[in-house]
Motif scaffolding. Sequence first.
Motif, PDB file in Angstrom:
ATOM      1  N   ALA A  51       0.827  -1.205   0.000  1.00 58.91           N
ATOM      2  CA  ALA A  51       0.000   0.000   0.000  1.00 58.91           C
ATOM      3  C   ALA A  51       0.863   1.258   0.000  1.00 58.91           C
ATOM      4  O   ALA A  51       0.527   2.258  -0.645  1.00 58.91           O
ATOM      5  CB  ALA A  51      -0.925  -0.010   1.222  1.00 58.91           C
ATOM      6  N   LEU A  52       1.976   1.216   0.705  1.00 61.97           N
ATOM      7  CA  LEU A  52       2.904   2.351   0.698  1.00 61.97           C
ATOM      8  C   LEU A  52       3.422   2.614  -0.712  1.00 61.97           C
ATOM      9  O   LEU A  52       3.487   3.767  -1.162  1.00 61.97           O
ATOM     10  CB  LEU A  52       4.059   2.080   1.656  1.00 61.97           C
ATOM     11  N   ILE A  53       3.785   1.553  -1.412  1.00 64.29           N
ATOM     12  CA  ILE A  53       4.298   1.709  -2.768  1.00 64.29           C
ATOM     13  C   ILE A  53       3.220   2.294  -3.676  1.00 64.29           C
ATOM     14  O   ILE A  53       3.481   3.203  -4.472  1.00 64.29           O
ATOM     15  CB  ILE A  53       4.803   0.357  -3.308  1.00 64.29           C
ATOM     16  N   GLY A  54       1.984   1.802  -3.550  1.00 66.27           N
ATOM     17  CA  GLY A  54       0.897   2.351  -4.339  1.00 66.27           C
ATOM     18  C   GLY A  54       0.683   3.831  -4.064  1.00 66.27           C
ATOM     19  O   GLY A  54       0.376   4.611  -4.974  1.00 66.27           O
ATOM     20  N   THR A  55       0.857   4.226  -2.802  1.00 63.46           N
ATOM     21  CA  THR A  55       0.702   5.635  -2.422  1.00 63.46           C
ATOM     22  C   THR A  55       1.841   6.473  -2.988  1.00 63.46           C
ATOM     23  O   THR A  55       1.621   7.556  -3.546  1.00 63.46           O
ATOM     24  CB  THR A  55       0.666   5.763  -0.885  1.00 63.46           C
TER      25      THR A  55
ATOM     26  N   GLU B 122       3.630   5.861  -5.547  1.00 68.43           N
ATOM     27  CA  GLU B 122       3.537   5.942  -7.010  1.00 68.43           C
ATOM     28  C   GLU B 122       2.635   7.101  -7.445  1.00 68.43           C
ATOM     29  O   GLU B 122       2.837   7.689  -8.513  1.00 68.43           O
ATOM     30  CB  GLU B 122       3.021   4.625  -7.576  1.00 68.43           C
ATOM     31  N   GLU B 123       1.653   7.427  -6.620  1.00 69.30           N
ATOM     32  CA  GLU B 123       0.747   8.530  -6.964  1.00 69.30           C
ATOM     33  C   GLU B 123       1.236   9.874  -6.454  1.00 69.30           C
ATOM     34  O   GLU B 123       1.065  10.906  -7.120  1.00 69.30           O
ATOM     35  CB  GLU B 123      -0.654   8.255  -6.415  1.00 69.30           C
ATOM     36  N   LEU B 124       1.880   9.882  -5.286  1.00 67.95           N
ATOM     37  CA  LEU B 124       2.263  11.150  -4.659  1.00 67.95           C
ATOM     38  C   LEU B 124       3.745  11.455  -4.772  1.00 67.95           C
ATOM     39  O   LEU B 124       4.174  12.548  -4.374  1.00 67.95           O
ATOM     40  CB  LEU B 124       1.859  11.141  -3.181  1.00 67.95           C
TER      41      LEU B 124
END
Length: 317
Positions: free
Chosen positions: A169-173, A175-177
């Motif tokens: 989930a950190l990586i997904g976050t 990637e967006e921010l």
Amino acid sequence: MTTTFDRAQVRGSAETLRERRLQLSALTIPPGRGWHPLRERMIDVLGPPTDTIGDVIEKLVLIQVILDELPPDPEANRVAAFNSLYLRITRQVEEALRGGVNHPDFLELLDVQFAKRYFDALELWNDDDEKTPDVWEVLFKRGLDTSLSRLTAAMLGVNAHINHDLSLALIGTWEELGAPDDDLIHPDYLLINQIFYAEIPPLRRGFSTRWQRELDRLAGPLDDWSQRTLVTVTRARAWDQGRRLWLLRHDPEDFEDARRTMDRCASLLAEWAIVGDRLITGTGQGVRLLRRMLRRQHHNHQPPPGRRQDVRFLANS
């Protein structure tokens, strides 16, 4: 931050972890994964997009209704125990967002990315998909197992969520921010620890069996301290693991190998937790049986009422 990646070693570790987990538990997957007989309702709930923390809470509420209606009995499905805990924690995160944090966009997006991993696992299981993460499979296939305490079932979900899902989930976050910046967003990440500290003790006692509550009273504040420490350590490790996985994000094969190893490590830990649960439950049953035997023996050795009166009369004469 740099890292080295030994593909052969990582794959070997993943296979070793899987073998050890299967040695602990040979429990087979129920025929046809899925949330039978409410599979279609689960599909309907999981289908809409999840973009905000409000969406997350809405889905968790609907999922709770489904899980509470599943076999073996109303509100007895073991996956429901984790979902109810997760719902309560998420509501507290939403409250923290309204109360003010350094970077609410980061914290809300992290919560959404976090939830998506759980929703994805529910959907994969519902679709009878072998790609269901091992660590979630450990819990899902024990949904009907009422010999597993609700407390341990909830902890199995927490284990899967923190030791597998959180770093993803950190990586997904990020990637967006943008790339992780510890100084700016890490304090908000740590805020969740405080929510866990506040919520886990009462939830733990609410899920506990009578024997587990007796042990909790004997342990005093030690249980609360140990669980705070566990939350701190596991969430710190998830952050570090996320930073390492971040460096592999452009190599799908290496990334998946690393994710699989992380998954199997967490699933082995889950099986050990189940072993501990069986031991504690078995000990509790033994203690209760011993108490009943002692009470019965004491009752059998009591003199009849009339004889007790005679004994008191002789003693006073």
